[in-house]
Write an enzyme that holds these catalytic residues in place. Structure first.
Site, PDB file in Angstrom:
ATOM      1  N   VAL A 357      15.362  12.572  18.846  1.00  0.00           N
ATOM      2  CA  VAL A 357      15.095  11.522  17.858  1.00  0.00           C
ATOM      3  C   VAL A 357      14.286  12.044  16.666  1.00  0.00           C
ATOM      4  O   VAL A 357      14.004  11.287  15.744  1.00  0.00           O
ATOM      5  CB  VAL A 357      14.375  10.312  18.495  1.00  0.00           C
ATOM      6  CG1 VAL A 357      15.253   9.639  19.507  1.00  0.00           C
ATOM      7  CG2 VAL A 357      13.064  10.726  19.134  1.00  0.00           C
ATOM      8  N   THR A 360       9.806  16.631  16.714  1.00  0.00           N
ATOM      9  CA  THR A 360       9.336  17.932  16.216  1.00  0.00           C
ATOM     10  C   THR A 360       9.507  18.037  14.707  1.00  0.00           C
ATOM     11  O   THR A 360       8.617  18.513  13.998  1.00  0.00           O
ATOM     12  CB  THR A 360      10.084  19.072  16.928  1.00  0.00           C
ATOM     13  OG1 THR A 360       9.910  18.938  18.339  1.00  0.00           O
ATOM     14  CG2 THR A 360       9.567  20.421  16.483  1.00  0.00           C
ATOM     15  N   SER A 676      14.727  -6.560  33.965  1.00  0.00           N
ATOM     16  CA  SER A 676      15.263  -7.460  32.931  1.00  0.00           C
ATOM     17  C   SER A 676      16.574  -8.123  33.344  1.00  0.00           C
ATOM     18  O   SER A 676      17.221  -8.748  32.527  1.00  0.00           O
ATOM     19  CB  SER A 676      15.475  -6.689  31.617  1.00  0.00           C
ATOM     20  OG  SER A 676      16.436  -5.679  31.802  1.00  0.00           O
ATOM     21  N   LYS A 719      19.125  -3.807  22.897  1.00  0.00           N
ATOM     22  CA  LYS A 719      19.985  -4.735  23.637  1.00  0.00           C
ATOM     23  C   LYS A 719      20.777  -5.612  22.679  1.00  0.00           C
ATOM     24  O   LYS A 719      21.966  -5.880  22.889  1.00  0.00           O
ATOM     25  CB  LYS A 719      19.135  -5.588  24.571  1.00  0.00           C
ATOM     26  CG  LYS A 719      18.516  -4.811  25.738  1.00  0.00           C
ATOM     27  CD  LYS A 719      17.596  -5.689  26.574  1.00  0.00           C
ATOM     28  CE  LYS A 719      17.003  -4.906  27.734  1.00  0.00           C
ATOM     29  NZ  LYS A 719      16.080  -5.711  28.544  1.00  0.00           N
TER      30      LYS A 719
END
Length: 776
Positions: A357, A360, A676, A719
């Protein structure tokens, strides 16, 4: 099995042998041996020990084990960190293997006890005295056995036991010891042992003569060394700067010209003085030289000038990273505070998120935005405290820890220091590296950081530390307390589309020798690439697939077929093959006993179809689909709630006694867990038991209590995106998650109808179709 025999587990020994009355530690690591040891511990802790004929065999067969061995008692047992077991055994008596009872899982044998055969008492007494005399002379020559051993052995008055104890103290081959073990006749055993000790004495006398010759040769070498040292002294008086003398002069100049603080310079000169006096051939000489070079290589006062300009930093972050608005905002706030306070002391940033993502690269962008040097160390797999604090110089091959090594690479005292994978550290018998990190990351302590190799304190207070991690739960509590978390959950499909167009594609075109005019990828093709060929929170696989498209295009262009390749939704399968992944789509019509849940995975969000069927039975609840403990508990809670509210829900109150219920989550090969899915399971159960269908356009997420309350969940953004992708138009969410709706992209938010609930009754009202006048 006869009366004179006994059945015992067998432990084959490699390279050693146990005699009766002998107490010895053994390390057991082979599977069969561990099985035999466990069987012995389950019984009366008795085990049979027999030596292997060949030490090199890892999996011996029955023919590879001596028939005569020792029955022993297991006194202690300890499991070591490397998986082996250390046991303390005491030999009891000799025994002979009559037959092998078991040899598949572990060795199990039937043994017969062997008694010592005694002869003339006077003759045995004489042999005992002769043996003790020979053993005393052997101890004086060998110097490997302490004199106290002789006093212990002298008190033994039983000839057979004396022979066994003396044999256990000798450094003999396994074959020779086995020959002594197999001698039942005590007289022959004593005679054979006396002959062996006599031969060993002759060998030791010969070794002594060889040692004296070596000593004479060494004295000659020392004389030559003394003369060489005199020669060096003469050269020094004559002003010749050759050899070590010139080297010492060069080091002295470097120390004087360095930026060391005064106290460190004193230490360096002191070590240089020692280096000059120690002979160059000595091992200590290279250790001192290495230490001085490390002191010279470290930055002590050299700094880069900070240029914290918020607008410049924002431009660099926006140019390097698309999206991540909250993350960028937090970083800019951090830099703004540093500029106002003119102090680096403050919270240590920890970027937390899945692989790929951009954690770094974010740290690199921070370093570039404030014109600081950047250094990175990886902490993944570090389990030795010395990796952080360094080794003490007394050890061979000692070196500083990774913090000091990183400062050497940085070359300044105020770099941006990235500690990658801080959640992957572990600990073992060599110490706990995460505890050593506490001093590094504490602004109140790191101004006096102590490395075992450098020994002198080093100031880390000017360093901007940034850590990265994949999972917060794996970071120890005290370490986590010293850091401020910045969560990077992952990219949405829209964000990935922009990242691919604005960053990744241009990078891959350049790396593969293509121009923008050579390859064009349509937006719908990029979206299909993201959905069907990658499944991740980050963009690493997306970049790999773009690289594949560039290579395909390069081949087509070089072949002369085309000068320009256009990738569309239709021809992408020709280039990349069949899709690797599928994503969930909503049901085509209202279904009874099937509800659509929303799931959060490491690769983003997805929809989860939960199916329920019931059939005549005795109330058995079956759960399938590789569900984790949390989801199993959610199903139990939903089942209990429905039983408690059966009348209000128009369900037969005795359904749990007359029906078996099966709850299944498709794609059983994929593990599923998380808090959930409670309301989804409850809705599917009620639908199956009442015959009321679940609306196909409704998706839901939320946990349920036994009282029917709906609890909040995480990952609403991911979601919601998966629901939008699947065609769902209505999402039922916990009321407490209303605040998270603002995180959802506006384009997605406008297409979805969010229904906020706090009780299961509200969920059922919106999720199930209107009740029809039918029988239950």
């Amino acid at each position: 099995m006869t009366k004179n025999t006994i059945e015992l587990p067998l432990l084959p020994l490699r390279g050693l042998l146990v005699f009766p009355s002998m107490v010895l530690h053994l390390d057991v690591g082979r599977d069969k041996s561990i099985q035999a040891l466990e069987k012995a511990m389950m019984g009366d802790q008795t085990i049979f020990l027999a030596a292997q004929k060949k030490v090199s065999l890892n999996e011996p067969e029955t023919k590879d084990i001596y028939k005569i061995g020792t029955m022993a008692k297991v006194k202690q047992m300890l499991k070591l960190p490397n998986g082996t077991i250390r046991v303390l055994v005491e030999g009891i008596y000799r025994g002979e293997i009559i037959r092998f009872v078991e040899e598949d899982e572990e060795f199990r044998v039937e043994i017969e006890k062997l008694e010592d055969i005694h002869g003339d008492t006077n003759e045995e007494e004489a042999l005992m005295r002769s043996l003790l005399g020979q053993f005393e002379q052997y101890i004086k020559v060998s110097r490997k056995i302490s004199p106290e051993t002789l006093a212990t052995v002298s008190d033994i008055d039983e000839p057979g036991r004396l022979a066994d104890i003396v044999t256990s103290h000798l450094s003999l081959k396994i074959k020779d010891k086995q020959d002594l073990l197999e001698l039942q006749n005590v007289k022959k055993r004593l005679q054979h042992l006396i002959r062996i000790i006599s031969n060993e004495k002759k060998v030791l006398d010969l070794e002594k003569k060889i040692g004296q010759r070596v000593k004479t040769s060494m004295e000659k070498t020392q004389k030559e060394y003394y003369l060489r040292e005199q020669l060096k002294a003469i050269q020094k008086e004559l002003g010749e700067r050759d050899g070590k003398t010139g080297e010492v002069g060069q080091l002295k100049e470097k120390i004087e010209e360095s930026d060391m603080p005064e106290n460190i310079m004193e230490v360096a000169f002191k070590e240089l003085d020692r280096y000059e006096k120690v002979p160059q051939s000595s091992a200590e000489s290279s250790v001192i030289r290495n230490y001085i070079e490390w002191l010279l290589a470290l930055p002590w006062t050299k700094k880069t000038q900070d240029t914290i300009e918020i607008e410049k930093a924002q431009n660099i972050l926006d140019a390097d990273h698309y999206g991540l608005e909250k993350v960028k905002e937090r970083i800019l706030e951090y830099l703004a505070v540093q500029k106002l306070t003119e102090s680096i002391k403050g919270p240590i940033l920890c970027l937390v998120g899945p692989p790929g993502v951009g954690k770094t690269s974010l740290a690199k962008s921070i370093a570039r935005s404030i014109d600081r040097n950047f250094v990175r160390i990886s902490l993944g797999g570090v389990r030795d405290e010395a990796e952080i604090r360094g080794h003490r110089r007394t050890y061979i091959g000692a070196m500083p820890g990774r913090i000091i090594q990183g400062m050497k690479k940085a070359k300044t005292v105020n770099p941006v220091f990235l500690m990658d994978e801080i959640d992957k550290m572990s600990n073992d018998f060599r110490g706990d590296p995460s505890s050593a990190m506490l001093e590094v990351l504490d602004p109140e302590q790191n101004s006096n950081f102590s490395d075992h190799f450098i020994e002198e304190t080093y100031d880390l207070s000017n360093v901007l530390f940034i850590a990265t991690a994949n999972y917060v739960n794996n970071i120890p509590g005290p370490l986590l307390d010293r850091m401020e978390l910045i969560s990077i959950a992952g990219y949405t499909e829209v964000e990935k589309l922009h990242i691919a167009k604005e960053h990744l594609l241009s990078k891959q075109l350049k790396e593969n020798g293509l121009k923008k005019s050579n390859l064009q990828i349509r937006d719908e093709a990029l979206l299909k690439l993201i959905r069907n060929y990658t499944r991740e929170a980050g963009v690493r696989n997306l970049e790999r697939q773009l690289a594949t498209l560039c290579r395909k295009a390069a081949k087509i262009i070089i072949s002369g077929d085309k000068k320009r390749v256009i990738v569309t939704e239709k021809n992408i399968e020709e280039l990349l093959g069949r899709p690797l992944f599928r994503y969930g789509l909503m049901e085509q019509q209202d279904q009874v006993g099937t509800a659509t849940g929303l799931a959060y995975t490491a690769a983003g969000g997805d929809i989860l179809s939960i199916e329920v069927s019931h059939y005549p039975g005795k109330g058995k609840l079956t759960l399938t689909g590789k569900l984790g403990e949390v989801m199993q508990e959610s199903a139990q809670a939903a089942f209990s709630y429905i039983r408690s509210r059966a009348d209000e829900l128009n369900i037969d109150p005795d359904f749990h006694e007359t029906y078996d219920i099966h709850i299944h989550v498709p794609e059983g090969a994929t593990p599923k867990d998380g808090p959930s899915a409670g309301i989804t399971m409850a809705t599917a159960l009620v639908s199956a038991l009442t015959g009321r269908a679940v609306k196909k356009e409704v998706g839901m997420t939320g946990e349920i209590t036994l009282r029917g309350r709906v609890l909040p969940i995480g990952g609403l953004k991911e979601k919601s995106l998966s629901a939008h992708r699947a065609g769902i138009t209505t999402i039922i969410i916990p009321e407490e998650n209303e605040k998270d709706i603002d995180d959802i992209p506006e384009s997605v938010r406008n297409d979805l109808n969010f229904i906020k609930v706090n009780h299961l009754d509200q969920v059922l009202k919106h999720a199930l179709v209107e009740e029809r006048n039918e029988s239950k």
